[in-house]
Scaffold this motif. Structure first.
Motif, PDB file in Angstrom:
ATOM      1  N   SER A  97      25.941   2.652  -8.782  1.00 57.44           N
ATOM      2  CA  SER A  97      26.031   3.620  -9.879  1.00 57.44           C
ATOM      3  C   SER A  97      25.002   4.721  -9.647  1.00 57.44           C
ATOM      4  CB  SER A  97      25.754   2.926 -11.217  1.00 57.44           C
ATOM      5  OG  SER A  97      24.386   2.522 -11.283  1.00 57.44           O
ATOM      6  N   GLU A  98      25.079   5.775 -10.414  1.00 53.79           N
ATOM      7  CA  GLU A  98      24.082   6.834 -10.305  1.00 53.79           C
ATOM      8  C   GLU A  98      22.684   6.289 -10.621  1.00 53.79           C
ATOM      9  OE1 GLU A  98      24.375   9.893  -9.104  1.00 53.79           O
ATOM     10  OE2 GLU A  98      26.452   9.381  -8.642  1.00 53.79           O
ATOM     11  N   SER A  99      22.610   5.358 -11.571  1.00 53.91           N
ATOM     12  CA  SER A  99      21.324   4.738 -11.901  1.00 53.91           C
ATOM     13  C   SER A  99      20.777   3.935 -10.728  1.00 53.91           C
ATOM     14  CB  SER A  99      21.485   3.827 -13.124  1.00 53.91           C
ATOM     15  OG  SER A  99      20.285   3.120 -13.392  1.00 53.91           O
ATOM     16  N   ASP A 100      21.658   3.179 -10.063  1.00 55.29           N
ATOM     17  CA  ASP A 100      21.237   2.413  -8.880  1.00 55.29           C
ATOM     18  C   ASP A 100      20.687   3.345  -7.805  1.00 55.29           C
ATOM     19  OD1 ASP A 100      22.212   0.031 -10.025  1.00 55.29           O
ATOM     20  OD2 ASP A 100      24.198   0.325  -9.125  1.00 55.29           O
ATOM     21  N   LEU A 101      21.401   4.436  -7.558  1.00 55.68           N
ATOM     22  CA  LEU A 101      20.976   5.386  -6.529  1.00 55.68           C
ATOM     23  C   LEU A 101      19.618   5.984  -6.866  1.00 55.68           C
ATOM     24  CD1 LEU A 101      24.402   7.140  -5.945  1.00 55.68           C
ATOM     25  CD2 LEU A 101      23.200   5.686  -4.302  1.00 55.68           C
ATOM     26  N   ALA A 102      19.414   6.268  -8.149  1.00 55.28           N
ATOM     27  CA  ALA A 102      18.126   6.839  -8.569  1.00 55.28           C
ATOM     28  C   ALA A 102      17.001   5.831  -8.365  1.00 55.28           C
ATOM     29  CB  ALA A 102      18.204   7.279 -10.026  1.00 55.28           C
ATOM     30  N   ARG A 103      17.251   4.574  -8.696  1.00 57.92           N
ATOM     31  CA  ARG A 103      16.215   3.552  -8.547  1.00 57.92           C
ATOM     32  C   ARG A 103      15.882   3.333  -7.072  1.00 57.92           C
ATOM     33  NH1 ARG A 103      17.979  -1.632 -12.005  1.00 57.92           N
ATOM     34  NH2 ARG A 103      15.973  -2.424 -11.200  1.00 57.92           N
ATOM     35  N   LEU A 104      16.897   3.298  -6.228  1.00 59.65           N
ATOM     36  CA  LEU A 104      16.655   3.086  -4.808  1.00 59.65           C
ATOM     37  C   LEU A 104      15.976   4.287  -4.159  1.00 59.65           C
ATOM     38  CD1 LEU A 104      19.960   1.217  -3.993  1.00 59.65           C
ATOM     39  CD2 LEU A 104      17.649   0.294  -3.721  1.00 59.65           C
ATOM     40  N   SER A 105      16.304   5.474  -4.619  1.00 58.00           N
ATOM     41  CA  SER A 105      15.644   6.671  -4.091  1.00 58.00           C
ATOM     42  C   SER A 105      14.201   6.762  -4.557  1.00 58.00           C
ATOM     43  CB  SER A 105      16.413   7.925  -4.513  1.00 58.00           C
ATOM     44  OG  SER A 105      17.689   7.950  -3.907  1.00 58.00           O
ATOM     45  N   ALA A 106      13.893   6.158  -5.697  1.00 55.77           N
ATOM     46  CA  ALA A 106      12.503   6.107  -6.153  1.00 55.77           C
ATOM     47  C   ALA A 106      11.682   5.180  -5.256  1.00 55.77           C
ATOM     48  CB  ALA A 106      12.439   5.642  -7.607  1.00 55.77           C
ATOM     49  N   VAL A 107      12.320   4.139  -4.743  1.00 59.15           N
ATOM     50  CA  VAL A 107      11.654   3.225  -3.801  1.00 59.15           C
ATOM     51  C   VAL A 107      11.540   3.872  -2.427  1.00 59.15           C
ATOM     52  CG1 VAL A 107      11.943   1.063  -2.526  1.00 59.15           C
ATOM     53  CG2 VAL A 107      12.324   1.113  -4.999  1.00 59.15           C
ATOM     54  N   ASP A 108      12.656   4.422  -1.962  1.00 59.64           N
ATOM     55  CA  ASP A 108      12.740   5.024  -0.624  1.00 59.64           C
ATOM     56  C   ASP A 108      13.208   6.467  -0.766  1.00 59.64           C
ATOM     57  OD1 ASP A 108      13.312   5.876   1.922  1.00 59.64           O
ATOM     58  OD2 ASP A 108      14.835   4.360   2.347  1.00 59.64           O
ATOM     59  N   PRO A 109      12.296   7.417  -0.662  1.00 59.78           N
ATOM     60  CA  PRO A 109      12.685   8.821  -0.831  1.00 59.78           C
ATOM     61  C   PRO A 109      13.743   9.292   0.162  1.00 59.78           C
ATOM     62  CG  PRO A 109      10.300   8.581  -0.904  1.00 59.78           C
ATOM     63  CD  PRO A 109      10.855   7.261  -0.462  1.00 59.78           C
TER      64      PRO A 109
ATOM     65  N   PRO B   9       0.839  -1.201   0.000  1.00 57.40           N
ATOM     66  CA  PRO B   9       0.000   0.000   0.000  1.00 57.40           C
ATOM     67  C   PRO B   9       0.874   1.253   0.000  1.00 57.40           C
ATOM     68  CG  PRO B   9      -0.770  -1.580   1.638  1.00 57.40           C
ATOM     69  CD  PRO B   9       0.539  -2.093   1.137  1.00 57.40           C
ATOM     70  N   PRO B  10       0.490   2.288  -0.712  1.00 55.45           N
ATOM     71  CA  PRO B  10       1.359   3.468  -0.851  1.00 55.45           C
ATOM     72  C   PRO B  10       1.687   4.155   0.461  1.00 55.45           C
ATOM     73  CG  PRO B  10      -0.851   3.891  -1.723  1.00 55.45           C
ATOM     74  CD  PRO B  10      -0.762   2.431  -1.482  1.00 55.45           C
ATOM     75  N   GLN B  11       0.823   4.018   1.466  1.00 54.86           N
ATOM     76  CA  GLN B  11       1.082   4.689   2.741  1.00 54.86           C
ATOM     77  C   GLN B  11       2.100   3.954   3.612  1.00 54.86           C
ATOM     78  OE1 GLN B  11      -1.682   3.082   1.989  1.00 54.86           O
ATOM     79  NE2 GLN B  11      -2.522   1.959   3.736  1.00 54.86           N
ATOM     80  N   ILE B  12       2.480   2.737   3.216  1.00 55.81           N
ATOM     81  CA  ILE B  12       3.463   1.976   3.983  1.00 55.81           C
ATOM     82  C   ILE B  12       4.861   2.349   3.508  1.00 55.81           C
ATOM     83  CG2 ILE B  12       4.349  -0.309   4.536  1.00 55.81           C
ATOM     84  CD1 ILE B  12       1.627   0.372   5.802  1.00 55.81           C
TER      85      ILE B  12
ATOM     86  N   ARG C 299      10.499   3.482  12.801  1.00 52.53           N
ATOM     87  CA  ARG C 299      10.806   3.954  11.450  1.00 52.53           C
ATOM     88  C   ARG C 299       9.533   4.111  10.612  1.00 52.53           C
ATOM     89  NH1 ARG C 299      16.353   1.682   8.596  1.00 52.53           N
ATOM     90  NH2 ARG C 299      16.675   3.361   7.098  1.00 52.53           N
ATOM     91  N   VAL C 300       8.490   4.571  11.277  1.00 48.94           N
ATOM     92  CA  VAL C 300       7.200   4.797  10.629  1.00 48.94           C
ATOM     93  C   VAL C 300       6.969   6.308  10.544  1.00 48.94           C
ATOM     94  CG1 VAL C 300       4.710   4.425  10.733  1.00 48.94           C
ATOM     95  CG2 VAL C 300       6.268   2.632  11.526  1.00 48.94           C
ATOM     96  N   PRO C 301       7.054   6.894   9.356  1.00 53.58           N
ATOM     97  CA  PRO C 301       6.879   8.341   9.254  1.00 53.58           C
ATOM     98  C   PRO C 301       5.463   8.777   9.624  1.00 53.58           C
ATOM     99  CG  PRO C 301       7.921   7.454   7.280  1.00 53.58           C
ATOM    100  CD  PRO C 301       7.416   6.291   8.075  1.00 53.58           C
ATOM    101  N   ASN C 302       5.366   9.985  10.143  1.00 48.50           N
ATOM    102  CA  ASN C 302       4.072  10.604  10.370  1.00 48.50           C
ATOM    103  C   ASN C 302       3.339  10.716   9.031  1.00 48.50           C
ATOM    104  OD1 ASN C 302       2.615  13.461  10.155  1.00 48.50           O
ATOM    105  ND2 ASN C 302       2.353  12.696  12.236  1.00 48.50           N
ATOM    106  N   ALA C 303       2.061  10.369   9.012  1.00 44.57           N
ATOM    107  CA  ALA C 303       1.311  10.306   7.755  1.00 44.57           C
ATOM    108  C   ALA C 303       1.294  11.645   7.030  1.00 44.57           C
ATOM    109  CB  ALA C 303      -0.115   9.827   8.021  1.00 44.57           C
ATOM    110  N   GLN C 304       1.098  12.748   7.763  1.00 46.62           N
ATOM    111  CA  GLN C 304       1.053  14.058   7.121  1.00 46.62           C
ATOM    112  C   GLN C 304       2.410  14.451   6.569  1.00 46.62           C
ATOM    113  OE1 GLN C 304      -0.658  16.595  10.183  1.00 46.62           O
ATOM    114  NE2 GLN C 304      -2.678  16.424   9.240  1.00 46.62           N
ATOM    115  N   ALA C 305       3.469  14.161   7.327  1.00 54.19           N
ATOM    116  CA  ALA C 305       4.810  14.480   6.847  1.00 54.19           C
ATOM    117  C   ALA C 305       5.165  13.637   5.628  1.00 54.19           C
ATOM    118  CB  ALA C 305       5.830  14.263   7.962  1.00 54.19           C
TER     119      ALA C 305
END
Length: 312
Positions: free
Chosen positions: A180-192, A162-165, A280-286
């Protein structure tokens, strides 16, 4: 010390796991019956100590192995969830154990740090356990180690959750040049917030909540500022824990683990995680506010000149 609340990271003698992840520094041991009994007694003592404290406590179980497959940890969480002085409970787990014990727990106090190990469990089975947590109404985050060969599995898990998780990724810290820069971009897309975990935060001489508002405790009661500083503060069974707590500058050259650096005041991580910091659960609004996430990333870059440990 006039402290009203304290977070405690508990790590008892348990050191066995039902998984065998090659990258994991934990759980490379098969325990004897006597060792399990020693862990049970230590856990029972700690549970009774928590219940007896005049402080509001939050407890994060960070075992060397997999605890939640053990009935004694299920029972301890259930028992502590009903303690009036316990604000919240969190535990690291691979989520392989049964979850029906939650029926007897005060579930709004419990949060789960669930780790996905694609070499040990299928995605659909893991997702089914996450769905059970949803059914119980328990807060949780999902995490994994960012091995490059696991990128397709990580991305597929992100698409299925679910997107909120929050799906967080810990950097695979095996030396510079791994990503690589590509790896970093892909991982940051998963985990901002992935970039935060690729950095070493220069911490020596810097203020930190460890030892003041959060401590780590071993099975025998020995208290440390955090898991990463060996020098003990004292023992919670031999003295009032409040006597151990005071502001202290960090003694380590740098901090590279999430459960350490989130307590550095300059990061102000609580502005994103709120009361979900331990699990490690972010506040929903944040979490829904890109500006707040971007601000945390920028503080990470600026922290102590934002030195990178592992653009791996």
């Amino acid at each position: 010390m006039a402290l009203a609340a304290l977070s405690v990271l508990y790590r008892g003698p348990l050191s066995s796991c039902n998984y065998g992840c090659h990258y994991c520094p934990f759980a490379k041991h098969t325990e004897s019956a006597a060792e399990h009994e020693a862990d049970r007694l230590a856990l029972e003592r700690f549970t009774a100590w928590v219940e007896a404290q005049p402080l509001q406590l939050s407890v994060f179980f960070t075992p060397w192995g997999e605890a939640l497959v053990r009935t004694r940890y299920q029972q301890a969480l259930t028992r502590l969830s009903h303690a009036p002085n316990v604000q919240q409970l969190a535990i690291q787990t691979n989520l392989s154990g049964k979850l029906d014990w939650l029926a007897d727990a005060q579930r709004d106090k419990i949060a789960v740090w669930a780790t996905f190990h694609p070499d040990e469990v299928g995605r659909e089975r893991f997702l089914a356990r996450c769905a059970e947590l949803d059914g119980w109404g328990v807060r949780y985050s999902v995490g994994t180690v960012g091995q490059k060969r696991a990128l397709p599995a990580i991305e597929a898990l992100r698409a299925a959750l679910p997107p909120q998780i929050y799906l967080w990724v810990n950097a695979y810290k095996v030396g510079s040049g791994y990503y690589s820069e590509s790896d970093l971009a892909r991982l940051s897309a998963v985990d901002p917030l992935f970039e935060l975990n690729t950095r070493a935060y220069p911490s020596r001489g810097q203020p930190c909540g460890a030892g003041e508002t959060v401590i780590s405790v071993e099975g025998d009661g020995t208290a440390h500022r955090c898991h990463f500083i060996a020098r003990p503060l004292g023992n919670i069974y031999q003295q009032d824990v409040r006597e151990l707590l005071r502001p202290r500058p960090c003694s380590r050259a740098s901090c590279t683990c999430h459960i350490g650096y989130v307590h550095l005041p300059e990061l102000r991580a609580a502005e994103v995680y709120g009361d979900g910091l331990l699990a490690r659960v972010p506040n929903a609004q944040a979490w829904a506010d890109p500006a707040k996430l971007a601000a945390l990333l920028e503080r990470g870059r600026m922290s102590g000149a934002g030195r990178e440990a592992a653009r791996n």
